[in-house]
Scaffold this motif. Structure first.
Motif, PDB file in Angstrom:
ATOM      1  N   LEU A  82      35.530  -2.790 -80.437  1.00 31.42           N
ATOM      2  CA  LEU A  82      34.995  -3.617 -79.351  1.00 31.42           C
ATOM      3  C   LEU A  82      35.776  -3.416 -78.059  1.00 31.42           C
ATOM      4  N   ASP A 118      32.088  -5.633 -74.614  1.00 37.79           N
ATOM      5  CA  ASP A 118      31.479  -6.325 -75.750  1.00 37.79           C
ATOM      6  C   ASP A 118      31.876  -7.797 -75.733  1.00 37.79           C
ATOM      7  N   VAL A 119      33.113  -8.063 -75.281  1.00 39.51           N
ATOM      8  CA  VAL A 119      33.633  -9.428 -75.237  1.00 39.51           C
ATOM      9  C   VAL A 119      34.365  -9.615 -73.909  1.00 39.51           C
ATOM     10  N   LYS A 177      24.611  -8.142 -81.921  1.00 43.16           N
ATOM     11  CA  LYS A 177      24.515  -6.958 -81.056  1.00 43.16           C
ATOM     12  C   LYS A 177      24.394  -7.325 -79.584  1.00 43.16           C
ATOM     13  N   ARG A 178      25.130  -8.389 -79.181  1.00 40.18           N
ATOM     14  CA  ARG A 178      25.136  -8.845 -77.787  1.00 40.18           C
ATOM     15  C   ARG A 178      26.564  -9.129 -77.360  1.00 40.18           C
ATOM     16  N   PRO A 179      26.825  -9.065 -76.051  1.00 42.26           N
ATOM     17  CA  PRO A 179      28.159  -9.403 -75.564  1.00 42.26           C
ATOM     18  C   PRO A 179      28.493 -10.873 -75.827  1.00 42.26           C
ATOM     19  N   SER A 180      29.779 -11.150 -75.945  1.00 41.07           N
ATOM     20  CA  SER A 180      30.251 -12.512 -76.188  1.00 41.07           C
ATOM     21  C   SER A 180      31.174 -12.959 -75.060  1.00 41.07           C
ATOM     22  N   HIS A 225      29.482 -10.374 -83.121  1.00 39.38           N
ATOM     23  CA  HIS A 225      29.047  -9.194 -82.365  1.00 39.38           C
ATOM     24  C   HIS A 225      28.290  -8.220 -83.264  1.00 39.38           C
TER      25      HIS A 225
END
Length: 76
Positions: free
Chosen positions: A43, A58-59, A16-19, A12
């Motif tokens: 997060l 974020d996740v 810099k992207r959602p997982s 992350h």
């Protein structure tokens, strides 16, 4: 689980992207959510079953069964 959670945080940080984290049992989903959140305090970690459209995250931790269902809108 500790190494995996650290890896999610590192990915992350760099991407810099959602997982999306997948598991196949409810207990594993909850365990992953708690561990990732504990190890990566900054997060926002949500279970897919609790997520609502528009929720910041974020996740997302989701199950193969719910996300893999044909015609599901959960991937939106």
């Amino acid at each position: 689980t500790t190494l995996f959670s650290a890896l999610v945080g590192k990915i992350h940080e760099e991407m810099k992207r959602p997982s999306l984290v997948l598991a196949h049992r409810r207990e594993l989903l909850e365990q992953a959510q708690k561990r990732i959140q504990t190890q990566n305090r900054g997060l926002q970690v949500l279970l897919d079953s609790e997520r609502r459209i528009g929720d910041p995250f974020d996740v997302v931790v989701g199950s193969v069964q719910s996300l893999g269902r044909k015609g599901t809108s959960r991937m939106d």
